[in-house]
Design an enzyme around this catalytic site. Structure first.
Site, PDB file in Angstrom:
ATOM      1  N   ASP A 132       5.065  10.511   5.512  1.00  0.00           N
ATOM      2  CA  ASP A 132       5.629  11.209   4.153  1.00  0.00           C
ATOM      3  C   ASP A 132       6.809  11.894   4.671  1.00  0.00           C
ATOM      4  OD1 ASP A 132       4.520  13.399   5.161  1.00  0.00           O
ATOM      5  OD2 ASP A 132       3.411  14.010   3.418  1.00  0.00           O
ATOM      6  N   LYS A 177       3.177   3.017   2.979  1.00  0.00           N
ATOM      7  CA  LYS A 177       2.540   4.405   2.958  1.00  0.00           C
ATOM      8  C   LYS A 177       1.361   4.316   2.549  1.00  0.00           C
ATOM      9  CE  LYS A 177       3.038   8.352   1.056  1.00  0.00           C
ATOM     10  NZ  LYS A 177       3.372   9.434   0.218  1.00  0.00           N
TER      11      LYS A 177
END
Length: 220
Positions: free
Chosen positions: A139, A121
Site C-alpha cells: 500500500d 493488492k
C-alpha cells in the site's frame, strides 16, 4: 551497515515495536474481509470500520448481498468514497462467488483477481490475512517506507513488491506487511513527519531522503 544488516535491523525493530499485530480492517471471515478491503481503496480503515457494520447487518455473505440492489449497497457505503464503483464491485463479485465458487472465497490470488473491483493488492491482503498464505501486498505506507529505507527505487508498487519479497524472508511477509503499515502510520507518515521519532529511517534511511528532510526543515 550492509543492506543485509539494514534488513535485519528493520525486522528486529518492527518486531520490538509490534510484538502483537492488530489487523486494520474489522471482519469475521474471508468474505467480510474481501468486502472491507475492496471498500478501503482511497479511503481510511477507520472510515471503513464505521460503515462495514451497517452493510454487514443487512448482508454479511454473498447470498444476502445479491438480494440488495447496487443502489442499496451504494447508499450504505457512500461515506467511504468511490461508492458507485465499489457497490457494483461488491454486487458483481458476490454473484460471481455464488456462480463459480459456491459462495466460498477462493484462496488463490489469480482467482481473486478475476473478481470485479479486486486488484492485486486486495487479493494479496485476503490471502495473507484470511488464509495465512504468504503475500506482500504493497500500500502507500509500504511503498513510501521501502523507498525511504533505500530498499526499493520507488518507481512503482510492482517493483516495491518484488524488492520486498526478495529482501525479506517469506515466512515473515504476512507479519511484516502489517508491521510496516502500522509503523508508517505511527512514526513515518507522508505528512507531519518527524524524523527524530522515526528511528528506522533515522538509522538506515536513504541518504538523499534524510538530506532533503533537513533541507526542507531549515527552509521553514
Amino acid at each position: 551497515m550492509t543492506k543485509a544488516e539494514k534488513v535485519t535491523f528493520t525486522i528486529n525493530k518492527l518486531k520490538e515495536l509490534y510484538p502483537t499485530i492488530p489487523v486494520p480492517l474489522d471482519h469475521k471471515d474471508p468474505y467480510t474481509l474481501l468486502i472491507a478491503v475492496l471498500m478501503s481503496a482511497q479511503s481510511t480503515d477507520v472510515r471503513v470500520n464505521k460503515i462495514t457494520p451497517l452493510l454487514f447487518a443487512k448482508a454479511d455473505n454473498p447470498y444476502d448481498m445479491v438480494k440488495l440492489t447496487v443502489d442499496e449497497i451504494r447508499d450504505i457505503i457512500k461515506p467511504v468514497g468511490l461508492s458507485p464503483m465499489k457497490a457494483k464491485g461488491i454486487h458483481g463479485l458476490s454473484q460471481m462467488l455464488i456462480k463459480k465458487h459456491n459462495g466460498i472465497v477462493p484462496k488463490d490470488m489469480d482467482e481473486l483477481e478475476k473478481f470485479p473491483a479486486v486488484g492485486h493488492k486486495t487479493a494479496g491482503v485476503v490471502v495473507s490475512q484470511a488464509f495465512g498464505i504468504p503475500a506482500f501486498p504493497v500500500d502507500t505506507h509500504i511503498h513510501r517506507l521501502m523507498y525511504r529505507w533505500g530498499f526499493t527505487n520507488g518507481k512503482n508498487v510492482v517493483q516495491t513488491e518484488k524488492d520486498a519479497k526478495r529482501l525479506f524472508p517469506k515466512e515473515l511477509w504476512n507479519d511484516l506487511h502489517l508491521q510496516i503499515i502500522w509503523y508508517g502510520r505511527d512514526y513515518s507518515p507522508a505528512r507531519g513527519w518527524d524524523l527524530d521519532k522515526d528511528i528506522i529511517t533515522k538509522t538506515i534511511g536513504r541518504k538523499t531522503v534524510i538530506e532533503e528532510y533537513y533541507k526542507t526543515k531549515k527552509s521553514r
